[in-house]
Scaffold this motif. Structure first.
Motif, PDB file in Angstrom:
ATOM      1  N   VAL A 100       7.602  -9.598 -23.994  1.00  0.00           N
ATOM      2  CA  VAL A 100       7.220  -8.221 -23.681  1.00  0.00           C
ATOM      3  C   VAL A 100       7.680  -7.895 -22.254  1.00  0.00           C
ATOM      4  O   VAL A 100       6.906  -7.937 -21.291  1.00  0.00           O
ATOM      5  N   THR A 101       8.968  -7.588 -22.140  1.00  0.00           N
ATOM      6  CA  THR A 101       9.568  -7.219 -20.866  1.00  0.00           C
ATOM      7  C   THR A 101      10.182  -5.828 -21.005  1.00  0.00           C
ATOM      8  O   THR A 101      10.489  -5.386 -22.118  1.00  0.00           O
ATOM      9  N   VAL A 159       3.678   0.272 -25.604  1.00  0.00           N
ATOM     10  CA  VAL A 159       4.324   0.054 -24.306  1.00  0.00           C
ATOM     11  C   VAL A 159       5.831   0.294 -24.371  1.00  0.00           C
ATOM     12  O   VAL A 159       6.445   0.660 -23.361  1.00  0.00           O
ATOM     13  N   SER A 205       7.202   2.680 -21.575  1.00  0.00           N
ATOM     14  CA  SER A 205       8.157   2.123 -20.613  1.00  0.00           C
ATOM     15  C   SER A 205       9.416   2.965 -20.495  1.00  0.00           C
ATOM     16  O   SER A 205      10.218   2.768 -19.577  1.00  0.00           O
ATOM     17  N   TYR A 226      -0.619  -6.908 -21.641  1.00  0.00           N
ATOM     18  CA  TYR A 226       0.648  -7.008 -20.934  1.00  0.00           C
ATOM     19  C   TYR A 226       0.509  -7.660 -19.559  1.00  0.00           C
ATOM     20  O   TYR A 226      -0.587  -7.823 -19.030  1.00  0.00           O
ATOM     21  N   LEU A 239       3.616  -3.970 -16.365  1.00  0.00           N
ATOM     22  CA  LEU A 239       3.654  -3.123 -17.557  1.00  0.00           C
ATOM     23  C   LEU A 239       2.308  -2.448 -17.794  1.00  0.00           C
ATOM     24  O   LEU A 239       2.249  -1.295 -18.231  1.00  0.00           O
ATOM     25  N   THR A 240       1.225  -3.157 -17.497  1.00  0.00           N
ATOM     26  CA  THR A 240      -0.098  -2.547 -17.651  1.00  0.00           C
ATOM     27  C   THR A 240      -0.250  -1.375 -16.690  1.00  0.00           C
ATOM     28  O   THR A 240      -0.777  -0.310 -17.063  1.00  0.00           O
ATOM     29  N   GLU A 288      -2.152 -10.410 -19.277  1.00  0.00           N
ATOM     30  CA  GLU A 288      -0.942 -11.135 -18.871  1.00  0.00           C
ATOM     31  C   GLU A 288      -0.502 -12.179 -19.903  1.00  0.00           C
ATOM     32  O   GLU A 288      -0.365 -13.364 -19.607  1.00  0.00           O
ATOM     33  N   ASN A 323       5.100 -12.066 -27.416  1.00  0.00           N
ATOM     34  CA  ASN A 323       4.565 -11.111 -28.378  1.00  0.00           C
ATOM     35  C   ASN A 323       3.747 -11.771 -29.481  1.00  0.00           C
ATOM     36  O   ASN A 323       2.758 -11.215 -29.954  1.00  0.00           O
ATOM     37  N   CYS A 358      -2.683  -1.654 -27.246  1.00  0.00           N
ATOM     38  CA  CYS A 358      -1.527  -2.335 -27.843  1.00  0.00           C
ATOM     39  C   CYS A 358      -1.822  -2.562 -29.318  1.00  0.00           C
ATOM     40  O   CYS A 358      -2.851  -3.157 -29.645  1.00  0.00           O
TER      41      CYS A 358
END
Length: 247
Positions: A32-33, A65, A69, A120, A124-125, A146, A150, A181
């Motif tokens: 999850v980047t 996300v 994003s 996340y 990202l959060t 964190e 996935n 999520c």
């Protein structure tokens, strides 16, 4: 998405006559980047085309996300773009993004300020928090679990969320978002946390199911899924980003 959304619709089947089938097309993503999320979103048009081949009545884009994003307000862009794909394929259907659905659910519940839990990494959060704030909803305390992988997000024990929610500073929050999520399960803990904290508790999955039901022009109800699907908000308006025909 492939567990809790069907579970919510099956719960609805226990109290209403409509019956549903479920179809999925996957966009690839392992870590999850931001980079992988951008690549994932770029593949969303292929998925929309494949699903519209099945003449489905509503599509749900299940990565909150990934949408957030891509920039503030991007859920509107995505919903319009993917709805156009179905229209071009002669199979018009409304598109619900989990990002847009969560925002809509918070508006339906009248939330001015929320507390939030997300799986996340912290950057990202924070991006998710800023996205929601940009939609006019304040975010007070939040927790980033964190979890980078996935599959590990999906394997997170939803029972742990009860204790995590209690640790949030939620006194001024109108609503608790127990899982921002759709990949992180939370359904079995929603009503437990709701009863213990004494305020509405939602998740991205519950919000998505609510909006999908309304997109189908059906009362949005599902026993055991907290306030949003209790029946109190069963007839809340559905406002698609792009007006299109619905079967």
């Amino acid at each position: 998405m492939e567990t809790e959304i069907p579970a919510l619709f099956r719960a609805r089947e226990a109290v209403a006559p409509e019956r549903f089938t479920f179809h999925s097309s996957r966009m690839r993503m392992k870590e999850v980047t931001k980079k992988e999320l951008e690549a994932m979103d770029a593949d969303s048009t292929r998925c929309a085309a494949e699903l519209s081949d099945a003449r489905v009545d509503v599509l749900g884009y299940a990565c909150l996300v990934a949408i957030m994003s891509m920039g503030k307000g991007y859920h509107c862009v995505s919903e319009q773009k993917l709805a156009q794909i179905t229209l071009d394929n002669a199979a018009p259907a409304p598109v619900v993004t989990s990002a847009g659905a969560l925002v809509s659910a918070l508006e339906v519940l009248g939330a001015k300020k929320i507390a939030l839990v997300a799986p996340y990494m912290k950057p990202l959060t924070k991006l998710v928090v800023e996205y929601i704030k940009d939609q006019g909803i304040d975010v007070g305390d939040y927790r980033a679990l964190e979890i980078p992988n996935n599959l590990d997000v999906a394997a997170h024990d939803p029972r742990n969320l009860v204790g995590i929610a209690k640790q949030l500073d939620h006194q001024d929050a109108d609503v608790i978002v127990l899982s921002a999520c759709v990949q992180m399960p939370s359904l079995q803990s929603i009503e437990i946390v709701e009863n213990e904290l004494g305020k509405p508790v939602v998740s991205a999955a519950i919000s998505t199911a609510h909006q999908m039901m309304r997109a189908l022009d059906l009362p949005a109800i599902a026993p055991g899924a907290g306030a949003l699907l209790s029946g109190k908000y069963a007839d809340a308006p559905y406002s698609p980003s792009l007006p299109i025909a619905v079967k």
